[in-house]
Design a protein around this motif. Structure first.
Motif, PDB file in Angstrom:
ATOM      1  N   SER A  40      47.682  52.133  45.915  1.00 18.14           N
ATOM      2  CA  SER A  40      47.748  53.323  45.076  1.00 18.14           C
ATOM      3  C   SER A  40      48.529  53.023  43.816  1.00 18.14           C
ATOM      4  O   SER A  40      49.447  52.216  43.799  1.00 18.14           O
ATOM      5  N   SER A  41      48.144  53.703  42.708  1.00 14.98           N
ATOM      6  CA  SER A  41      48.843  53.511  41.447  1.00 14.98           C
ATOM      7  C   SER A  41      50.217  54.168  41.486  1.00 14.98           C
ATOM      8  O   SER A  41      51.114  53.787  40.742  1.00 14.98           O
ATOM      9  N   GLU A  42      50.381  55.166  42.368  1.00 14.76           N
ATOM     10  CA  GLU A  42      51.668  55.837  42.491  1.00 14.76           C
ATOM     11  C   GLU A  42      52.570  55.028  43.426  1.00 14.76           C
ATOM     12  O   GLU A  42      52.163  54.619  44.507  1.00 14.76           O
ATOM     13  N   GLU A  43      53.797  54.805  42.985  1.00 17.70           N
ATOM     14  CA  GLU A  43      54.733  54.059  43.808  1.00 17.70           C
ATOM     15  C   GLU A  43      55.065  54.845  45.066  1.00 17.70           C
ATOM     16  O   GLU A  43      55.239  56.062  45.029  1.00 17.70           O
ATOM     17  N   SER A  44      55.136  54.129  46.162  1.00 21.30           N
ATOM     18  CA  SER A  44      55.420  54.795  47.433  1.00 21.30           C
ATOM     19  C   SER A  44      56.332  53.933  48.289  1.00 21.30           C
ATOM     20  O   SER A  44      56.515  52.741  48.039  1.00 21.30           O
TER      21      SER A  44
ATOM     22  N   SER B 180      57.991  60.125  44.407  1.00 16.40           N
ATOM     23  CA  SER B 180      58.201  61.416  43.755  1.00 16.40           C
ATOM     24  C   SER B 180      58.540  62.521  44.749  1.00 16.40           C
ATOM     25  O   SER B 180      59.034  63.590  44.354  1.00 16.40           O
TER      26      SER B 180
ATOM     27  N   PRO C 138      55.288  59.035  48.847  1.00 15.48           N
ATOM     28  CA  PRO C 138      55.420  58.842  47.395  1.00 15.48           C
ATOM     29  C   PRO C 138      56.878  58.966  46.970  1.00 15.48           C
ATOM     30  O   PRO C 138      57.595  59.843  47.456  1.00 15.48           O
TER      31      PRO C 138
END
Length: 209
Positions: free
Chosen positions: A13-17, A115, A113
């Protein structure tokens, strides 16, 4: 059913997790970084260590390697619980030392995530030493308390556990009296420190909710 070895997945995924192993203690869900976890195993024979700190459950033989198991309920200041069919031992590595953590149950592996990670609420800090926590993560309607294992088991504590396992590995019996003399507490409210000044285990304060 968990396999012996935890597979670390690379995030596409492009979102850091953050990939976590989640488990349960005293009715709360916790998470630790999967990169520190090597295995999740069922409860096996645990050999008690005379005069060990109260949070130290004992020793297990993991394929020929002697590993110290700590009761994570006691270490975090919760009331101890009898092991049952759901109980698991999470094998982790802290500062190059292999340690087993006894938990009530393991829920699984999940990606969180970055976030969704927030600072630890005061309500949780009132139950658990805030130094042990890195924050909380939200996954749907679940709230995971994220542990910093390097703080839960500080450098001196890890050195003591390493000494326990090394001493037992070199003896013919894990419960040999030659194990380091670390006096256990007479009651859960007492500190984990032994009569020896070198012992660094201290219990987290147990507070009423």
């Amino acid at each position: 059913m968990f396999e012996d070895t935890i597979e670390k997945e690379s995030s596409s995924s492009s979102e850091e997790s953050l990939q976590l192993v989640s488990f349960e203690l005293s009715g709360e869900e916790f998470g630790v970084d999967i990169m520190q976890v090597s295995e999740i195993i069922p409860i096996s024979k645990i050999t008690r260590i005379p005069q060990a700190p109260e949070c130290v459950k004992g020793l297990i033989n993991l394929r020929g390697k002697i590993v110290v198991v700590i009761d994570l309920n006691r270490r975090l200041g919760f009331s101890p619980r009898e092991s049952d069919s759901l109980s698991k031992i999470i094998i982790v590595k802290v500062k190059d030392t292999t340690i087993g953590m006894l938990v009530n149950s393991v829920n699984g592996i999940l990606k969180l995530p970055l976030s969704s990670i927030e600072s630890t609420p005061d309500m949780i800090k009132s139950k658990i030493n805030s130094e042990y926590l890195t924050g909380v993560g939200k996954a749907g309607n679940r709230l995971l308390i994220l542990l910093n294992l390097a703080r839960v088991l500080g450098e001196e504590e890890v050195d003591e556990l390493n000494q326990l396992s090394s001493s037992s590995s070199s003896s013919s019996s894990p419960s040999s009296p030659s194990s380091p003399s670390l006096s256990s507490s007479s009651s859960p409210s007492s500190s984990y420190s032994s009569s020896s000044p070198s012992s660094s285990f201290k219990e987290s304060p147990e507070e009423n909710t």
